[in-house]
Scaffold this active site. Sequence first.
Site, PDB file in Angstrom:
ATOM      1  N   ASP A 402       0.840  -1.191   0.000  1.00  0.00           N
ATOM      2  CA  ASP A 402       0.000   0.000   0.000  1.00  0.00           C
ATOM      3  C   ASP A 402       0.884   1.253   0.000  1.00  0.00           C
ATOM      4  O   ASP A 402       1.853   1.334   0.758  1.00  0.00           O
ATOM      5  CB  ASP A 402      -0.893  -0.030   1.248  1.00  0.00           C
ATOM      6  CG  ASP A 402      -1.838   1.147   1.327  1.00  0.00           C
ATOM      7  OD1 ASP A 402      -2.667   1.289   0.421  1.00  0.00           O
ATOM      8  OD2 ASP A 402      -1.735   1.927   2.293  1.00  0.00           O
ATOM      9  N   GLU A 431       1.762   0.309  -4.989  1.00  0.00           N
ATOM     10  CA  GLU A 431       1.295   1.595  -5.491  1.00  0.00           C
ATOM     11  C   GLU A 431       2.462   2.574  -5.491  1.00  0.00           C
ATOM     12  O   GLU A 431       2.828   3.110  -4.452  1.00  0.00           O
ATOM     13  CB  GLU A 431       0.183   2.142  -4.604  1.00  0.00           C
ATOM     14  CG  GLU A 431      -1.095   1.318  -4.612  1.00  0.00           C
ATOM     15  CD  GLU A 431      -2.142   1.911  -3.697  1.00  0.00           C
ATOM     16  OE1 GLU A 431      -3.258   2.198  -4.169  1.00  0.00           O
ATOM     17  OE2 GLU A 431      -1.862   2.096  -2.502  1.00  0.00           O
TER      18      GLU A 431
END
Length: 706
Positions: A402, A431
Amino acid sequence: MTKYAYIDDFTLITIPFSEVDEELSEFKLINLLTQEEIALGAWHKQHDRLRYEINLTEPIEFGLEYELLANHNLSYNVNIGQVMRNPSFDDRFYYEGELGVSYQKEASTFKLWAPTATEAELIFYGENGEQKISLKRMDSGVWQQTVEGDLDGTVYMYRVRVDCTWREAVDPYAKAVTVNGKKGVVVNLDDTEPDHFRETKRPVFKQVTDAIIYEVHIRDFSSCGHSGITNKGKYMGMIEKGTEGPSGTLTGLDYLVDLGVTHIQLLPIQDFGSVDETSQFEKYNWGYDTIHFNAIEGSYSLDPSNPKERIKELKEFIQTYHENGLRVIFDVVYNHMYVHQESSLEKLVPGYYFRYNLDGSLANGTGVGNDIASERKMVRKLIVDSVTYLAEEYQVDGFRFDLMGILDINTMQGVRQKLSEIDPSIIVLGEGWDLGTPLARERKATIHNSDQLSDISQFNDQFRDKVKGNIFNQDLKGFSNGNADLKADCKMLVSGSVKDFYLVPGIFSDPYKSVNYVECHDNHTLWDKLAIANAHQSEPSRAAMHRLATAMTILSQGIPFLHAGQEFFRTKSGHENSYCSPDEINKLDWERKALHIDNVEYVKGLIALRKKHDVFRFMTREEVKKRMHILDTPDHCLAYILKKQDGMFVVAYNGANESKPLILPANGDWIVLVENAQASLSPLRTFSGGKIELPPISTTVLFRSK
């Protein structure tokens, strides 16, 4: 009123002007343990920095408390200042060894890294109350103690004295915790092993572009009243077999196997703080609120009060998926902690684990209040150690990071190296957004720096936004739902977004680095986005756009990523950010799956096609450039050749509301495998010639043998 001075470097103590009521001089530094005076060098009043600076002749010794005297009678408590954010602090106190609890039946050894503490204690909790055991300070700021006896099941905490204040905290390396993560628990992990857990092999997986990832939230998967699953919202609900929904439609694990995906990506299962484990269904949360890196979330367990049970259930879940040909990815959150001031990291070594702005405020590139300072050596070690532990203990097959762009390149390289040593088939994706955190751009693990991140894949936001439309402006459309101007961009994107393939500059060195998606847990679902951006068009037209975007995701070079329920037009009733919305919004609606079973079959066909033929799964840019060629097409159409030894595929996408002619690369006999709302490994039809009409808003896949 107590006044404070600060250790800002090994040979520098400062007093901010805010702590000063009169001119200062005549400084003395006293070791409070021995009452000895510490030799000082020159001091200066720095008006530009709004502080007094007092230099030491020798580096200060940590693990002791000090008092600074000025003007003979003014006393300042000496606290830890910015020194721990100095690279020399990392060099001095970096510790390579194992931290946390090393359990053996005969004795357990506890190791805690707390270099700025002056005292440290281990606290056991039992029927007779608290038992305190002093820890001994060792090299590199590690506090250690070995306790005799079998401590399996013992509840424990650490208590440290920093800046003359006692603080209690859970072990950052705790592998098991009590309900809601309030305390750590010593566990014999051998007791958490399902039968034959270590002997169960991971499903065969040759290369990362073979992956077809399906993102699932454990609670969403079964919370629907039509799921047919008994253990709703639980790890064990994920492994129930023989479950059915409306009209006898497959649900649960059987459905995942039937769908044909290869990897199930779980939203966070690291212990998080936003759901009460004793009352799971009173509140909903995705779980991006990590409080413990190595301990497992208890709200998904049948018995959150039993520290071993959640571990055992998660292992049984992973084992069952492996037995059914599915691999498992953990969505891990190392970019921030749930509440900065309440985190064990801040309590044990205040000021070290988090990033700060130049003005002394907490960095907030994550947007949730704090950023983890992964570039510091012991923070990096904690992250790498944690990922290594989860991979080895749970036999997990991948990690999705994340907000990976908050982390630094060296940390992610360290993660990749350790995982490759365990099993090179473990995939890493993240990400790679470039967020506003005080770390130099060239050091961030972002898409921009992907060339430095070998064997790490990145979520491709350009693919998302140019295929379906911008996620931040709901009126903007993508190629699939009306924007013909994005044709050139999509020619680059379908190649795996590789560099030097097409006139539009590429993004990645190789296609395996691109995770292609048009929907995930974040933002509107694709169906809801289309309902806003294309509200003026009919539902059948929007369904066709949905199929086109999903087909582009599955058939493009790179790694396809699907959000659970995308294949049956998942909707969250227009909610853009459902992280804490109720189950009614977030549930996987199995009734909707039965209603749209034809579209499910279409997606199954696309998945089967990708898995059957390796030309949809190139790993390198060289393969793409050699075996993939763009064709000339009418407006709002995109088509390309994929060459095989025994023939060629033509893949064509028509985003227009009308049929379009496509001139094929050769005359002859063609097999149609995908057309309109059908996709199959077997021919849908055949024809002879050198031209085909592409139906409106559709994907067409043809094959011609040599």
